[in-house]
Design an enzyme around this catalytic site. Structure first.
Site, PDB file in Angstrom:
ATOM      1  N   HIS A   1     -10.149  -4.686  -3.090  1.00 19.43           N
ATOM      2  CA  HIS A   1      -8.811  -4.921  -2.543  1.00 19.43           C
ATOM      3  C   HIS A   1      -8.926  -5.340  -1.084  1.00 19.43           C
ATOM      4  O   HIS A   1      -9.716  -4.791  -0.333  1.00 19.43           O
ATOM      5  CB  HIS A   1      -7.923  -3.679  -2.669  1.00 19.43           C
ATOM      6  CG  HIS A   1      -8.496  -2.436  -2.057  1.00 19.43           C
ATOM      7  ND1 HIS A   1      -9.452  -1.672  -2.684  1.00 19.43           N
ATOM      8  CD2 HIS A   1      -8.245  -1.819  -0.873  1.00 19.43           C
ATOM      9  CE1 HIS A   1      -9.756  -0.646  -1.911  1.00 19.43           C
ATOM     10  NE2 HIS A   1      -9.046  -0.710  -0.789  1.00 19.43           N
TER      11      HIS A   1
ATOM     12  N   ASP B   1       0.862  -1.184   0.000  1.00 18.80           N
ATOM     13  CA  ASP B   1       0.000   0.000   0.000  1.00 18.80           C
ATOM     14  C   ASP B   1       0.899   1.234   0.000  1.00 18.80           C
ATOM     15  O   ASP B   1       1.886   1.276   0.734  1.00 18.80           O
ATOM     16  CB  ASP B   1      -0.888  -0.020   1.253  1.00 18.80           C
ATOM     17  CG  ASP B   1      -2.027   0.991   1.162  1.00 18.80           C
ATOM     18  OD1 ASP B   1      -1.745   2.188   0.947  1.00 18.80           O
ATOM     19  OD2 ASP B   1      -3.186   0.583   1.305  1.00 18.80           O
ATOM     20  N   ILE B   2       0.567   2.227  -0.840  1.00 15.68           N
ATOM     21  CA  ILE B   2       1.429   3.425  -0.893  1.00 15.68           C
ATOM     22  C   ILE B   2       1.276   4.296   0.346  1.00 15.68           C
ATOM     23  O   ILE B   2       2.107   5.138   0.617  1.00 15.68           O
ATOM     24  CB  ILE B   2       1.190   4.289  -2.171  1.00 15.68           C
ATOM     25  CG1 ILE B   2      -0.288   4.612  -2.345  1.00 15.68           C
ATOM     26  CG2 ILE B   2       1.755   3.607  -3.413  1.00 15.68           C
ATOM     27  CD1 ILE B   2      -0.526   5.730  -3.358  1.00 15.68           C
TER      28      ILE B   2
ATOM     29  N   HIS C   1      -6.987  -5.560   2.469  1.00 15.64           N
ATOM     30  CA  HIS C   1      -5.847  -5.007   3.207  1.00 15.64           C
ATOM     31  C   HIS C   1      -5.249  -6.049   4.138  1.00 15.64           C
ATOM     32  O   HIS C   1      -5.983  -6.843   4.738  1.00 15.64           O
ATOM     33  CB  HIS C   1      -6.300  -3.837   4.091  1.00 15.64           C
ATOM     34  CG  HIS C   1      -6.717  -2.615   3.347  1.00 15.64           C
ATOM     35  ND1 HIS C   1      -5.842  -1.611   3.024  1.00 15.64           N
ATOM     36  CD2 HIS C   1      -7.921  -2.219   2.872  1.00 15.64           C
ATOM     37  CE1 HIS C   1      -6.484  -0.655   2.381  1.00 15.64           C
ATOM     38  NE2 HIS C   1      -7.758  -0.987   2.272  1.00 15.64           N
TER      39      HIS C   1
HETATM   40 ZN   LIG Z   1      -9.311   0.074   1.328  1.00 12.53          ZN
END
Ligand SMILES: [Zn+2]
Ligand SMILES: [Zn+2]
Length: 139
Positions: free
Chosen positions: A101, A33-34, A103
């Protein structure tokens, strides 16, 4: 179908060279994740474009399970705690990128206050276990 206006479609299609794909298979990719919410923060992103968990149903349970297992394996391979990790999905309208997505955040206990709010199991964030219950109730 890949949507050229969707950043996660481009990444999962390998068209963003600056994004390192840690894992890639026929169904999804995993990358960092950026905006990490803790020391380690990865996203598992489906190759197929689904706007969110709401676009999935019962038949996607195995996909969700595979994504979680792959994220866990990746954390383990990096020497990261899986026990102190958080796995889950955002629900609309609290989604920054409208492409499904999952996490994976670790250590969960070292997340900032703001991150804890954003990723707190709630109406806008479902843990994987909650997501699977939610999907099991859909046709
Ligand atoms: Zn999210
Ligand atoms: Zn997409």
């Amino acid at each position: 179908m890949a949507d050229d206006n969707c950043i996660f479609c481009l990444i999962s299609d390998g068209r963003i060279p600056s994004t390192v794909l840690e894992v890639e298979n026929d169904d999804f990719v995993i990358f960092q994740d950026i905006k990490p919410a803790s020391q380690h923060h990865y996203l598992a992103v489906t190759k197929k474009h689904y706007a969110s968990l709401k676009d999935l149903n019962k038949s996607h349970d195995s996909l969700v399970q595979l994504m979680e297992n792959a994220l866990k394996d990746l954390l383990v391979s990096k020497g990261v705690s899986v026990d102190d990790a958080l796995f889950g999905f955002h629900l609309p309208p609290f989604i920054t990128v409208k492409h499904l997505h999952m996490h994976a955040i670790s250590p969960r206990t070292q997340m900032t206050f703001l991150s804890k709010m954003i990723f707190r199991p709630s109406v806008w964030f479902k843990t994987v276990d909650e997501a699977r219950i939610y999907l099991s109730q859909k046709e």
